[in-house]
Design a protein around this motif. Sequence first.
Motif, PDB file in Angstrom:
ATOM      1  N   GLY A 166      31.015  -8.777   6.527  1.00 44.24           N
ATOM      2  CA  GLY A 166      30.578  -8.800   7.800  1.00 44.24           C
ATOM      3  C   GLY A 166      30.832 -10.130   8.591  1.00 44.24           C
ATOM      4  N   ARG A 167      30.455 -10.088   9.984  1.00 46.62           N
ATOM      5  CA  ARG A 167      30.864 -11.116  10.915  1.00 46.62           C
ATOM      6  C   ARG A 167      30.136 -12.323  10.520  1.00 46.62           C
ATOM      7  NH1 ARG A 167      29.761 -10.621  17.310  1.00 46.62           N
ATOM      8  NH2 ARG A 167      27.529 -10.768  16.683  1.00 46.62           N
ATOM      9  N   SER A 168      30.726 -13.538  11.003  1.00 44.35           N
ATOM     10  CA  SER A 168      30.077 -14.792  10.546  1.00 44.35           C
ATOM     11  C   SER A 168      28.668 -15.125  10.916  1.00 44.35           C
ATOM     12  CB  SER A 168      31.025 -15.926  10.902  1.00 44.35           C
ATOM     13  OG  SER A 168      30.417 -16.929  10.815  1.00 44.35           O
ATOM     14  N   LEU A 169      27.740 -15.462  10.282  1.00 41.65           N
ATOM     15  CA  LEU A 169      26.552 -15.968  10.892  1.00 41.65           C
ATOM     16  C   LEU A 169      26.632 -17.039  11.941  1.00 41.65           C
ATOM     17  CD1 LEU A 169      24.536 -16.253   7.346  1.00 41.65           C
ATOM     18  CD2 LEU A 169      24.753 -14.301   8.990  1.00 41.65           C
ATOM     19  N   LEU A 170      27.325 -17.781  12.124  1.00 41.72           N
ATOM     20  CA  LEU A 170      27.757 -18.590  13.200  1.00 41.72           C
ATOM     21  C   LEU A 170      27.779 -18.121  14.484  1.00 41.72           C
ATOM     22  CD1 LEU A 170      29.898 -21.413  11.356  1.00 41.72           C
ATOM     23  CD2 LEU A 170      27.712 -21.749  11.903  1.00 41.72           C
ATOM     24  N   ILE A 171      28.707 -16.997  14.377  1.00 39.32           N
ATOM     25  CA  ILE A 171      28.738 -16.223  15.627  1.00 39.32           C
ATOM     26  C   ILE A 171      27.501 -15.622  16.124  1.00 39.32           C
ATOM     27  CG2 ILE A 171      30.510 -14.428  16.531  1.00 39.32           C
ATOM     28  CD1 ILE A 171      32.493 -15.129  14.619  1.00 39.32           C
ATOM     29  N   ASP A 172      26.646 -14.930  15.097  1.00 40.08           N
ATOM     30  CA  ASP A 172      25.690 -14.447  15.375  1.00 40.08           C
ATOM     31  C   ASP A 172      24.419 -15.399  16.061  1.00 40.08           C
ATOM     32  OD1 ASP A 172      26.685 -12.084  14.469  1.00 40.08           O
ATOM     33  OD2 ASP A 172      25.896 -12.143  12.330  1.00 40.08           O
ATOM     34  N   GLU A 173      24.629 -16.380  15.709  1.00 41.72           N
ATOM     35  CA  GLU A 173      23.697 -17.227  16.103  1.00 41.72           C
ATOM     36  C   GLU A 173      24.177 -18.160  17.252  1.00 41.72           C
ATOM     37  OE1 GLU A 173      20.665 -18.384  14.885  1.00 41.72           O
ATOM     38  OE2 GLU A 173      21.064 -16.301  13.859  1.00 41.72           O
ATOM     39  N   GLY A 174      25.317 -17.633  17.867  1.00 43.41           N
ATOM     40  CA  GLY A 174      25.813 -18.103  19.076  1.00 43.41           C
ATOM     41  C   GLY A 174      26.522 -19.790  19.121  1.00 43.41           C
ATOM     42  N   ALA A 175      26.951 -19.839  17.872  1.00 48.32           N
ATOM     43  CA  ALA A 175      27.749 -21.253  17.873  1.00 48.32           C
ATOM     44  C   ALA A 175      29.259 -21.312  18.427  1.00 48.32           C
ATOM     45  CB  ALA A 175      27.504 -21.728  16.385  1.00 48.32           C
ATOM     46  N   PRO A 194      30.774 -20.518  21.172  1.00 50.76           N
ATOM     47  CA  PRO A 194      31.308 -21.301  22.303  1.00 50.76           C
ATOM     48  C   PRO A 194      31.143 -22.778  22.199  1.00 50.76           C
ATOM     49  CG  PRO A 194      29.615 -19.722  22.976  1.00 50.76           C
ATOM     50  CD  PRO A 194      29.873 -19.775  21.581  1.00 50.76           C
ATOM     51  N   TRP A 195      30.335 -23.485  21.736  1.00 50.74           N
ATOM     52  CA  TRP A 195      30.334 -24.653  21.330  1.00 50.74           C
ATOM     53  C   TRP A 195      31.480 -25.301  20.530  1.00 50.74           C
ATOM     54  CZ3 TRP A 195      29.747 -28.168  17.331  1.00 50.74           C
ATOM     55  CH2 TRP A 195      29.578 -29.501  17.646  1.00 50.74           C
ATOM     56  N   ILE A 196      31.731 -24.442  19.416  1.00 45.48           N
ATOM     57  CA  ILE A 196      32.684 -24.919  18.399  1.00 45.48           C
ATOM     58  C   ILE A 196      34.142 -24.603  19.459  1.00 45.48           C
ATOM     59  CG2 ILE A 196      34.238 -23.855  16.572  1.00 45.48           C
ATOM     60  CD1 ILE A 196      31.600 -22.830  15.347  1.00 45.48           C
ATOM     61  N   VAL A 197      34.494 -23.622  20.264  1.00 41.49           N
ATOM     62  CA  VAL A 197      35.589 -23.842  21.145  1.00 41.49           C
ATOM     63  C   VAL A 197      35.778 -24.731  21.747  1.00 41.49           C
ATOM     64  CG1 VAL A 197      37.151 -22.427  22.453  1.00 41.49           C
ATOM     65  CG2 VAL A 197      35.768 -21.316  20.549  1.00 41.49           C
ATOM     66  N   GLY A 198      34.651 -25.291  22.413  1.00 44.33           N
ATOM     67  CA  GLY A 198      34.609 -26.210  23.625  1.00 44.33           C
ATOM     68  C   GLY A 198      34.717 -27.590  23.027  1.00 44.33           C
ATOM     69  N   ASN A 199      34.321 -27.625  21.723  1.00 42.63           N
ATOM     70  CA  ASN A 199      34.790 -29.272  21.039  1.00 42.63           C
ATOM     71  C   ASN A 199      35.779 -29.106  20.204  1.00 42.63           C
ATOM     72  OD1 ASN A 199      32.095 -30.985  21.978  1.00 42.63           O
ATOM     73  ND2 ASN A 199      31.399 -28.918  21.646  1.00 42.63           N
ATOM     74  N   ALA A 200      36.598 -28.234  20.253  1.00 46.07           N
ATOM     75  CA  ALA A 200      37.817 -28.088  19.211  1.00 46.07           C
ATOM     76  C   ALA A 200      38.661 -29.308  19.482  1.00 46.07           C
ATOM     77  CB  ALA A 200      38.431 -26.669  19.318  1.00 46.07           C
ATOM     78  N   ASN A 201      38.842 -29.771  20.942  1.00 49.14           N
ATOM     79  CA  ASN A 201      39.683 -30.809  20.986  1.00 49.14           C
ATOM     80  C   ASN A 201      38.877 -31.885  21.507  1.00 49.14           C
ATOM     81  OD1 ASN A 201      42.090 -32.022  21.543  1.00 49.14           O
ATOM     82  ND2 ASN A 201      42.689 -30.993  23.440  1.00 49.14           N
ATOM     83  N   ASN A 202      37.931 -32.319  20.905  1.00 47.09           N
ATOM     84  CA  ASN A 202      36.987 -33.420  21.296  1.00 47.09           C
ATOM     85  C   ASN A 202      37.709 -34.808  21.031  1.00 47.09           C
ATOM     86  OD1 ASN A 202      34.741 -35.575  21.141  1.00 47.09           O
ATOM     87  ND2 ASN A 202      33.726 -33.838  21.779  1.00 47.09           N
ATOM     88  N   GLU A 203      37.500 -35.731  22.026  1.00 45.14           N
ATOM     89  CA  GLU A 203      38.225 -37.007  21.799  1.00 45.14           C
ATOM     90  C   GLU A 203      37.986 -37.566  20.674  1.00 45.14           C
ATOM     91  OE1 GLU A 203      37.136 -39.313  25.396  1.00 45.14           O
ATOM     92  OE2 GLU A 203      38.367 -37.885  26.771  1.00 45.14           O
ATOM     93  N   ALA A 204      36.689 -37.666  20.248  1.00 45.24           N
ATOM     94  CA  ALA A 204      36.230 -38.518  18.875  1.00 45.24           C
ATOM     95  C   ALA A 204      37.119 -37.686  17.821  1.00 45.24           C
ATOM     96  CB  ALA A 204      34.643 -38.590  18.870  1.00 45.24           C
ATOM     97  N   SER A 205      37.729 -38.430  16.873  1.00 44.91           N
ATOM     98  CA  SER A 205      38.142 -37.740  15.840  1.00 44.91           C
ATOM     99  C   SER A 205      37.279 -37.149  14.798  1.00 44.91           C
ATOM    100  CB  SER A 205      39.090 -38.810  15.179  1.00 44.91           C
ATOM    101  OG  SER A 205      38.596 -39.926  14.794  1.00 44.91           O
TER     102      SER A 205
END
Length: 919
Positions: free
Chosen positions: A828-837, A839-850
């Motif tokens: 089944g689908r990831s629980l992270l996706i079900d919980e709405g995580a 968008p934040w994952i995609v938005g911070n995939a290129n974060n300045e902080a390593s």
Amino acid sequence: MSYRNGLNRTATKLDKPLSSSSNCNSSNGGKYLAPSPPPSSPAPAISKPGSPLHPTSASSRRTPQRTWKHDSGGRVRVAVRLRPRNAEEMVADADFADCVELQPELKRLTLRKNNWVSETYEFDEVLTDFSSQKRVYEVVAKPVLESVLEGYNGTVMAYGQTGTGKTFTLGRLGEEDIADRGIMVRAMEDILAGICPEQDSVTVSYLQLYMETVQDLLDPSKDNIPIVEDPKTGDVSLPGATVVEIRDQAGFVDLLQTGESNRFAANTKLNTESSRSHAILMVNIKKHVKVPVEDLDIPNENGLSMHKSKGSYPPTVRKSKLIIVDLAGSERVDKSGSEGLALEEAKSINLSLTALGKCINALADGKSHVPIRDSKLTRLLRDSFGGTARTSLVITIGPSPRHRGETMSTIMFGQRAMKIENMMKRREEFDYKSMCHKLGMELERCFAESERQNKLLLDVERKLEERLEETRRAEKNLECALEKMASERARHQKEHVEVLQNLEIERTERLRMENELQAAKSDMKNHKEVPEPSKDVNDEILELKLQLENERQSRQQAERELRILKSGVPSQYGNSESTEIMILSRRLENEIQRRTKLEDEIKRLQNQLSQATLELEVAKSSASGFTSFGLNSLKTPMIVNHNFESDLGHNLDTGRPQDHVGLQKLLSLLESQDVGIQVQAVKVVANLAAEEAHQEKIVEAGGLHHMLLLLRDSEDETIRRVAAGAIANLAMNERNQELIMSEGGIALLSRTADNAEDPQTLRMVAGAIANLCGNDKLQLKLRDDGGIKALLKMVNSRHSDVLAQVARGIANFAKCESRGVVQGSRMGRSLLIDEGALPWIVGNANNEASSIRRHIELALCHLAQQDVNARDLVAAGALRELVRISRECSREDIRMLARRLLAGSSIFQSELRRLHIVP
């Protein structure tokens, strides 16, 4: 079409003779196979001795330089491989069933002529559409390759309709996926592993037969290479072809890439990259071996057998040749739509294949004449069918009912080829030149060794004379030493009497120390009733320590004197002196044991005094209401006791605070009404929890339960922050993680985060939840208790340390999900996706902080490993981030993982084509 999802099966063993398989019974339409003669009986050769494949003029004559090992006949082994449906067949044949049904366990294939009539055929191997490249190699090519390494010629050939996967089976390089490597690449890997690079050699020629002309794929300028036949042996050679020596696998792969780039190909209706020529890879192997003489028939110049000593190993060279043939696909012009030059190429291909089929039919039917010279292809393959090579044929077919006729023709070609018997011969040559060179070197070495031995003999004689002179001097020194020993005996006897007197004095001193120790014990009992430690007790212990040290020195002196007496007293003094020495030794051992007991008793009294001092200090501090009680105040009395022990000259390990006060006493301070005492106590517990050696003791004593109670009941944020840090440390242990979850730890951590004002508190809480996210067994309960939502709430703080812990927790959670999918325990689908995580994952995939970016990149790759998440990732815009990760990620393993995910997902590939993005 990829065969990447094939199942690996056990490869056919080498020691199984090819002739042991059954022959095809043509009387029943090719449905069943009749058993062949047993392996022990020689299998008959179908072709006649006078046929073009078997020249008889000079091949049977022996020469002094070469021997031929004849094996029993080996039947041509045939395997059939089914290609899966391609995209065009998925649409065109959607309403029709496959025309072929496979029974791999029975090695059978059923061809449906229509809805009512079908025919069944048996082959040596039946490979399904999901068989892996490794499985195909082990079944088809590996037995041939092992024979080649033993000195036999071998041939591996692919035959079938165009577009059925012949080039994929043989010539795939596996650049994108190593599992896709074809027979050519895998065969060279095993060849290089089976030879000695220092003395063996491997050479390669890569050719194509195009429009009945032999062309060099490694040098396109050589476009009409002649075929030369040896009139004595009948061997076929191409003297004008480029020959390249192979040293490593990388060089061979580069050679294949060069050849493929020069090979003729065209786009037809049946295949977008249809090969327009027959590709022929010739690998010549020269291998040095040592063969026992009794296993060889060595003729001399007169043709008579030479006598050799049993067990000798003459230098022998085995020369063998492996031919891998990628035949161009047969095609019908009305289906392929070929015209112009492509039409002429198709005619040439079909003519050469027809000539090959005629030779196969003639050999299978046992005819006296085989039309071997009708085509250059059959001339090149004269040794492969009915000759002396071990041959393995793989026929490739497709499932489409529209090509039933071509499939039937391919099957019948394989059935006829299975009737052909080859008489394999091993080619061995004796390397007399190498043997003479080695014998010359050995002779020179013997001469040099003889000179060295003579020189060594002279040196040994000189050293023996020197040693003899040294022995004479040693005898004189020994006589002097014996005279000195006689003078020492009288002195030792006198010292023996003095030692007995010292032991008596020591016994008296021990009795006095025991009395003083009893008095010290009484003083210690009285000391427990007073509020402060007595200075008199300390003085007494110090005095006892000094006396004990004096006694130790006296004992050591006595032991030394006793050892001197034991080594110096002669045997002529009689048994009385020896008995007295033994009695003294036992008395001394008893004294040592008693002294050890006294030391243990003193140490125990000192520990009791230290504990009483520490309890008194804690009681004073509590009574005075101070608020700085903590790790430093607990260590103060220990430092004093440590210095006290140093003054006594004995190193006593004072340990940590909990070793004196007791862990239970330390945990009881957490319930104090004084906030300052609580703060310092929880800091001590947190520091201890940071060390893995103390975690189990803390949990057993109820420390974890106390930390959770502080999160629930304490109103001081400092206490909650430190308690959360202690829980984070304890959560690194899997058993502790289950305890935290069972006691509602997620809810308490979530409530602490909601009420927190200090980012460091959020960091501690996020770190604890992140550790819990790494447990596969707790994922559902973690989601149900609100752990994921608590992490996502904490991102609002925008503090880099907090975000780094949140990213780590999401990466741990995604990794566990990916592992569960691979192991089959989760769907089944990831629980992270079900919980709405997402968008934040995609938005911070290129974060300045390593520290944030590397965790998010790993989490995104783990989510992409689950096919069910692919569409959600595409909808959220994660595909561009995956492409960026595959190009720019600093970690090579994550970068390679992203590339494999992009290449292995059909959804990702279609979306990349739609967006015109090149991964």
